[in-house]
Write a protein that holds these residues in place. Structure first.
Motif, mmCIF file in Angstrom:
data_model
loop_
_atom_site.group_PDB
_atom_site.id
_atom_site.type_symbol
_atom_site.label_atom_id
_atom_site.label_comp_id
_atom_site.label_asym_id
_atom_site.label_seq_id
_atom_site.Cartn_x
_atom_site.Cartn_y
_atom_site.Cartn_z
ATOM 1 N N THR A 156 0.816 -1.213 0.000
ATOM 2 C CA THR A 156 0.000 0.000 0.000
ATOM 3 C C THR A 156 0.849 1.262 0.000
ATOM 4 O O THR A 156 0.504 2.258 -0.632
ATOM 5 N N LEU A 157 1.974 1.233 0.703
ATOM 6 C CA LEU A 157 2.789 2.442 0.863
ATOM 7 C C LEU A 157 3.651 2.738 -0.355
ATOM 8 O O LEU A 157 4.220 3.835 -0.442
ATOM 9 N N ASP A 158 3.768 1.776 -1.260
ATOM 10 C CA ASP A 158 4.498 2.012 -2.515
ATOM 11 C C ASP A 158 5.899 2.569 -2.257
ATOM 12 O O ASP A 158 6.238 3.691 -2.638
ATOM 13 N N GLN A 159 6.720 1.772 -1.601
ATOM 14 C CA GLN A 159 8.128 2.077 -1.340
ATOM 15 C C GLN A 159 8.345 3.122 -0.246
ATOM 16 O O GLN A 159 9.481 3.483 0.046
ATOM 17 N N ARG A 160 7.306 3.653 0.363
ATOM 18 C CA ARG A 160 7.511 4.580 1.477
ATOM 19 C C ARG A 160 8.001 3.798 2.696
ATOM 20 O O ARG A 160 7.541 2.694 2.958
ATOM 21 N N GLY A 161 8.898 4.383 3.456
ATOM 22 C CA GLY A 161 9.378 3.730 4.664
ATOM 23 C C GLY A 161 8.355 3.819 5.782
ATOM 24 O O GLY A 161 7.560 4.765 5.855
ATOM 25 N N CYS A 162 8.336 2.827 6.653
ATOM 26 C CA CYS A 162 7.413 2.855 7.786
ATOM 27 C C CYS A 162 8.024 2.089 8.949
ATOM 28 O O CYS A 162 8.886 1.228 8.755
ATOM 29 N N VAL A 163 7.568 2.401 10.150
ATOM 30 C CA VAL A 163 7.980 1.670 11.343
ATOM 31 C C VAL A 163 6.756 1.513 12.234
ATOM 32 O O VAL A 163 6.006 2.466 12.460
ATOM 33 N N VAL A 164 6.526 0.295 12.712
ATOM 34 C CA VAL A 164 5.356 -0.027 13.523
ATOM 35 C C VAL A 164 5.784 -0.274 14.961
ATOM 36 O O VAL A 164 6.817 -0.907 15.209
ATOM 37 N N TYR A 165 4.997 0.202 15.906
ATOM 38 C CA TYR A 165 5.308 0.033 17.333
ATOM 39 C C TYR A 165 4.012 0.154 18.129
ATOM 40 O O TYR A 165 2.968 0.549 17.592
ATOM 41 N N ALA A 189 4.554 4.964 12.035
ATOM 42 C CA ALA A 189 5.133 6.205 11.511
ATOM 43 C C ALA A 189 5.480 5.963 10.046
ATOM 44 O O ALA A 189 6.199 5.014 9.718
ATOM 45 N N ILE A 190 4.953 6.808 9.161
ATOM 46 C CA ILE A 190 5.111 6.626 7.716
ATOM 47 C C ILE A 190 5.825 7.835 7.119
ATOM 48 O O ILE A 190 5.448 8.984 7.389
ATOM 49 N N ALA A 191 6.847 7.572 6.331
ATOM 50 C CA ALA A 191 7.561 8.649 5.643
ATOM 51 C C ALA A 191 6.772 9.054 4.403
ATOM 52 O O ALA A 191 6.596 8.249 3.480
ATOM 53 N N ASP A 192 6.298 10.301 4.385
ATOM 54 C CA ASP A 192 5.526 10.798 3.239
ATOM 55 C C ASP A 192 5.858 12.268 2.990
ATOM 56 O O ASP A 192 5.007 13.153 3.185
ATOM 57 N N PRO A 193 7.104 12.557 2.565
ATOM 58 C CA PRO A 193 7.504 13.954 2.332
ATOM 59 C C PRO A 193 6.623 14.673 1.315
ATOM 60 O O PRO A 193 6.415 15.885 1.419
ATOM 61 N N ALA A 194 6.092 13.943 0.339
ATOM 62 C CA ALA A 194 5.275 14.566 -0.701
ATOM 63 C C ALA A 194 3.831 14.798 -0.266
ATOM 64 O O ALA A 194 3.069 15.481 -0.960
ATOM 65 N N GLY A 195 3.441 14.209 0.871
ATOM 66 C CA GLY A 195 2.070 14.380 1.351
ATOM 67 C C GLY A 195 1.032 13.773 0.421
ATOM 68 O O GLY A 195 -0.053 14.335 0.229
ATOM 69 N N ALA A 196 1.335 12.621 -0.146
ATOM 70 C CA ALA A 196 0.451 12.006 -1.142
ATOM 71 C C ALA A 196 -0.284 10.777 -0.620
ATOM 72 O O ALA A 196 -0.841 10.014 -1.404
ATOM 73 N N MET A 197 -0.307 10.549 0.692
ATOM 74 C CA MET A 197 -0.943 9.361 1.249
ATOM 75 C C MET A 197 -2.453 9.386 1.047
ATOM 76 O O MET A 197 -3.109 10.397 1.283
ATOM 77 N N ASP A 198 -3.007 8.251 0.606
ATOM 78 C CA ASP A 198 -4.453 8.070 0.497
ATOM 79 C C ASP A 198 -4.902 7.275 1.726
ATOM 80 O O ASP A 198 -4.802 6.044 1.765
ATOM 81 N N LEU A 199 -5.382 7.989 2.746
ATOM 82 C CA LEU A 199 -5.693 7.347 4.026
ATOM 83 C C LEU A 199 -6.889 6.403 3.933
ATOM 84 O O LEU A 199 -6.952 5.397 4.646
#
Length: 611
Positions: free
Chosen positions: A497-506, A521-531
């Motif tokens: 789903t994240l399409d190569q975006r980095g993530c860390v679960v805790y 925590a999801i890395a999305d510098p472009a702000g393009a996440m479809d929640l």
């Protein structure tokens, strides 16, 4: 002034009494008392602990010895759960239980006819909490086959994974979960047989009820009968837990057990059923745990004793705290108490500002600090099968100059481990079906070169009396809704789903809430996440308890460095407070994620939002 004079008079009277006693003693007796006094003073703390724990440890050792004797006897007899249950049913055919012997026999015969099921084969049992769940796996066990108990919350990929890992020949499931099987049916091996209990089965699925009715309720005839050390369930060594349950809790035939825990877990499926099957102790079975009905049920069935247990399905480190409020001791002297509390766990106080004790047989919430077990003080630590050892914040065991582990001091948190001794029923380590995964839980050279231990991954602390208290879970798992969640599993589910975006679960702590809620925590510098899409994908790939409740959207890439674990711990400590974290935060509300505001944060922390 009057109080001071009264105290002086009392002291003078005490001195006079002591003088009178000493005058009656011989000089030798006085000398002996004076000689012993420094020793008593020096070891006063040890004496206090010994006297305090003597009744508890004596009871434990007596019950443990009886349990081990019984376990050895079953081993010599090559007994199995099925044979012991049959003996019990023949002896007391009208005794109350939650199953009927005839049903398990008919399940066994149906499996023989359609599968030729034999010793060592595997069958998946996929049902909610019900009596049928138990007699299904009991029938399978009469043929020497193994039942893999599947979590009834699983759907989609996790469900498919569990079935594939078990390498089962068939799945027995109830109509309530038929839709879950249909969703993955085209991905199941074609040779896998499906048996549905109740309802109208889909084409190609056998009606288990009809097949059972074709057979008499007689014990199945098997050419290769099951043995004492055979695997019964893919959850634990069953008979040993039965012994521990009955003896450590001091259960009698006149008692009954209340079981509202999932039957696919050790606590509900083994501890909660073994006493009924093997010893004929009736079990009150509830379909699902209900916080609002728990105390009402305790009153309805007169459940006078509630016990805490701690353990790991795959491990050998298991303990219990047998707790009750003794009626012979005044309540003012009890070290624990039940006091009134509201639905959020806040203590209810009277006009004087003090807490109010609960009355007997009244529906009230418990506010009780409890231990999960204890280390007996009467037994030298070198003989304990379990231990607390020092570990760092990542769960890595700390070792001394000699390369061996270091035992924790009283009130010092440490890693809970179970020392392995193959051949000793209470200390054997069986691990997971996947032996590679089993080895990740092992550590060697613990207290001497060549020994080994199961590492639980949990941090506990022991007080000076030996009582153990759970503190936290280390590593890459956390507990939520009574289930273990592996962060790697959630991260893998997020990957597509994240399409190569980095993530860390805790997991993050929520006040007045047991366990840790999932956060990513999801890395999305472009702000393009479809929640919305993220929420749908998580529903398709993860069971409900493993779906993250909170999102933290990072405006930069995650640090993948040697300090990544430290970063993860930092995220965990920061939690989901919008006043601490300036990056966008979201909370899973229904089918979508909504922004975490200060008001929502406070509502969650005060129990005003359903989790």
């Amino acid at each position: 002034m009057d109080a001071i004079l009264a105290a002086l008079v009392a002291l003078m009277a005490l001195a006079a009494a002591m003088a009178a006693v000493l005058s009656t003693l011989s000089k030798a007796a006085i000398f002996a008392l004076l000689a012993v006094a420094p020793c008593v003073y020096r070891y006063r703390k040890w004496i206090y602990v010994f006297v305090k724990t003597l009744p508890r440890d004596s009871k434990f050792l007596w019950r443990y010895a009886n349990g081990m004797v019984r376990s050895k006897r079953w081993g010599r007899q090559n007994a199995t759960v099925a044979s012991l249950f049959t003996q019990r049913a023949l002896k007391n055919p009208d005794a109350p239980c939650f199953i009927m012997a005839s049903k398990s026999n008919q399940v066994a015969r149906a499996m023989q006819e359609h599968l030729g099921l034999k010793r060592g084969d595997v069958v998946c049992v996929f049902m909610p909490n019900c009596g049928e769940f138990v007699w299904s796996w009991l029938g399978v066990s009469k043929l020497g086959a193994v039942s893999a108990l599947i979590n009834s919350n699983l759907r989609h990929k996790p469900l498919l994974h569990c079935i594939q890992v078990a390498k089962a020949r068939a799945i027995l499931y109830s109509e309530h979960l038929a839709s879950a099987l249909e969703e993955i049916r085209d991905q199941l091996p074609p040779e896998l047989k499906l048996f549905q209990l109740y309802g109208q089965p889909a084409p190609g699925v056998m009606d288990l009820g009809q097949e059972m009715d074709k057979h008499p309720p007689d014990y199945p005839v098997v050419s290769d009968p099951p043995q004492y050390k055979d695997t019964l369930l893919y959850i634990y060594t069953y008979l040993l837990v039965v012994v521990a349950t009955v003896h450590m809790l001091g259960l009698k035939s006149s008692d009954r057990m209340y079981n509202s825990l999932p039957l696919y877990h050790t606590a509900g499926g083994v501890v909660g059923t073994g006493a009924a099957l093997v010893d004929g102790i009736p079990s009150v079975l509830r379909a699902k745990f209900s916080a609002s009905n728990f105390w009402a049920d305790c009153i309805k069935f007169k459940v006078p004793q509630i016990n805490e247990i701690y353990g790991a399905t795959e491990g050998n480190a298991n303990i219990s705290a047998v707790g009750f409020l003794p009626k012979l001791v005044p309540t003012c002297l009890h070290p624990i108490a039940l006091v009134r509390a509201d639905e959020h766990g806040a203590l209810t106080r009277g006009p004087d500002g003090l807490c109010i004790r609960c009355l007997p047989s009244i529906k009230e919430n418990a506010a009780q600090m409890g231990a999960v077990g204890f280390l007996p003080k009467l037994v030298p630590t070198c003989l304990h099968p379990i231990a607390l050892v020092r570990a760092d914040e990542h769960g890595t065991l700390t070792r001394g100059p000699d390369g061996l582990c270091i035992r924790c001091l009283p009130n010092e948190p440490g890693m809970f481990i179970g020392l392995i001794a193959q051949g000793n029923a209470s200390r054997e380590y069986h691990g997971y079906v996947d032996k590679k995964d089993s080895n990740t839980k092992l550590e060697r050279d613990i207290f001497r070169k060549g020994d080994a231990a199961f590492v639980s991954g949990d941090i506990l602390v022991a007080d000076e009396l030996g009582y153990l208290y759970f503190r936290d879970r280390t590593g890459d798992t956390y507990k939520w809704k009574g289930e273990n969640v592996a962060t790697a599993e959630v991260e893998n589910a997020l990957g597509p789903t994240l399409d190569q975006r980095g993530c860390v679960v805790y997991g993050v702590s929520i006040p007045q809430t047991e366990g840790r809620a999932g956060m990513v925590a999801i890395a999305d510098p472009a702000g393009a996440m479809d929640l919305r899409k993220l929420a749908r994908d998580l529903d398709d790939s993860l069971p409900s308890y493993a779906r993250p409740l909170f999102l933290r959207i990072m405006d930069k890439d995650l640090e993948i460095t040697g300090t990544f674990k430290l970063k993860k711990l930092q995220y965990q400590k920061e939690g989901f407070d919008p006043d601490v974290i300036k990056e966008p935060l979201y909370f899973r509300a229904g089918a979508e994620f909504v922004p975490v505001t200060s008001q929502l944060f406070n509502d969650i922390c005060h129990g005003r939002v359903k989790l």
